[in-house]
Design an enzyme around this catalytic site. Sequence first.
Site, PDB file in Angstrom:
ATOM      1  N   HIS A   1      16.316 -50.129  53.153  1.00  0.00           N
ATOM      2  CA  HIS A   1      17.426 -50.921  53.686  1.00  0.00           C
ATOM      3  C   HIS A   1      17.531 -50.733  55.196  1.00  0.00           C
ATOM      4  O   HIS A   1      17.722 -49.611  55.677  1.00  0.00           O
ATOM      5  CB  HIS A   1      18.743 -50.497  53.018  1.00  0.00           C
ATOM      6  CG  HIS A   1      18.830 -50.885  51.575  1.00  0.00           C
ATOM      7  ND1 HIS A   1      19.711 -51.843  51.112  1.00  0.00           N
ATOM      8  CD2 HIS A   1      18.119 -50.462  50.492  1.00  0.00           C
ATOM      9  CE1 HIS A   1      19.559 -51.978  49.801  1.00  0.00           C
ATOM     10  NE2 HIS A   1      18.605 -51.155  49.406  1.00  0.00           N
TER      11      HIS A   1
ATOM     12  N   GLN B   1      21.625 -54.151  46.197  1.00  0.00           N
ATOM     13  CA  GLN B   1      20.490 -53.876  45.322  1.00  0.00           C
ATOM     14  C   GLN B   1      20.916 -53.660  43.872  1.00  0.00           C
ATOM     15  O   GLN B   1      20.207 -54.072  42.939  1.00  0.00           O
ATOM     16  CB  GLN B   1      19.724 -52.654  45.834  1.00  0.00           C
ATOM     17  CG  GLN B   1      18.438 -52.384  45.066  1.00  0.00           C
ATOM     18  CD  GLN B   1      17.603 -51.283  45.684  1.00  0.00           C
ATOM     19  OE1 GLN B   1      17.594 -51.132  46.910  1.00  0.00           O
ATOM     20  NE2 GLN B   1      16.908 -50.507  44.879  1.00  0.00           N
TER      21      GLN B   1
ATOM     22  N   HIS C   1      26.476 -56.788  53.322  1.00  0.00           N
ATOM     23  CA  HIS C   1      27.447 -56.065  54.139  1.00  0.00           C
ATOM     24  C   HIS C   1      27.181 -56.190  55.631  1.00  0.00           C
ATOM     25  O   HIS C   1      28.115 -56.242  56.439  1.00  0.00           O
ATOM     26  CB  HIS C   1      27.452 -54.583  53.755  1.00  0.00           C
ATOM     27  CG  HIS C   1      27.821 -54.343  52.320  1.00  0.00           C
ATOM     28  ND1 HIS C   1      27.236 -53.351  51.542  1.00  0.00           N
ATOM     29  CD2 HIS C   1      28.695 -54.992  51.514  1.00  0.00           C
ATOM     30  CE1 HIS C   1      27.757 -53.386  50.334  1.00  0.00           C
ATOM     31  NE2 HIS C   1      28.635 -54.372  50.289  1.00  0.00           N
ATOM     32  N   HIS C   2      25.886 -56.250  56.010  1.00  0.00           N
ATOM     33  CA  HIS C   2      25.549 -56.297  57.439  1.00  0.00           C
ATOM     34  C   HIS C   2      24.621 -57.451  57.806  1.00  0.00           C
ATOM     35  O   HIS C   2      24.283 -57.626  58.974  1.00  0.00           O
ATOM     36  CB  HIS C   2      24.884 -54.977  57.859  1.00  0.00           C
ATOM     37  CG  HIS C   2      25.734 -53.770  57.621  1.00  0.00           C
ATOM     38  ND1 HIS C   2      25.599 -52.962  56.509  1.00  0.00           N
ATOM     39  CD2 HIS C   2      26.756 -53.257  58.345  1.00  0.00           C
ATOM     40  CE1 HIS C   2      26.483 -51.987  56.555  1.00  0.00           C
ATOM     41  NE2 HIS C   2      27.204 -52.138  57.653  1.00  0.00           N
TER      42      HIS C   2
END
Length: 229
Positions: free
Chosen positions: A188, A160, A121-122
């Site tokens: 994270h 994950q 996502h990032h």
Amino acid sequence: MEFHYATEMNGNVPIDTRLTKCIESKQDDLCKKEKDSKESEVLTKTSCIEKAYCTILSELGENTEREGLLRTPLRAAKAMQFFTKGYQETIRDILNDAIFNENHDEVVVVKDIDLFSLCEHHLVPFFGKAHIAYLPNKKVVGLSKLARVVEIFSRRLQVQERLTKQIASAIHEALEPAGVAVVIEAAHMCMVMRGVQKMNAKTVTSVMLGKFQTDARTREEFLSLALGK
């Protein structure tokens, strides 16, 4: 026998030997061409990623010509290829020669396997430890290969939850055991460096297959051995 001996003495090579050498030579040429093709493809991809990083740095307002950043796009490109090298590897490649017939039917646990991955996502890291157990069904695998399975799937863009399931499913399909259990504990950076910025937050995910899912005592044995619970 006399004919072959005579031809060798006269310096002549038998036809079958010449054919063998010819085939080997062609195979070597094909292997070299394939290797050169793969290396060329890798260099092309590295160059494209390098240009992309150069664009990113420029759009952030940096001067990509200054000394400290001259080789940064290339280094970042190579680093990203390493972080995602799992896309180039398969379970079959690492497990095929390491599965053995063995009359063992008790739980096998390998815990505290370090893992590093990138949040899809990032594109920032998450890292932690994986704990793996399986209940053999007349087959065992080299213990280091379980760590390699973790490496293959963690060296990809991941979440994950999916990573945990992929590891468990791969072991289950390869060994056909009576059960597989996987627990991952990870921190994270998308929660630490940005967003809610919670330094001590840890995410725990688990997947239980076979007897680890259906038998409470087997599941508790794994959790006790792996997590001390």
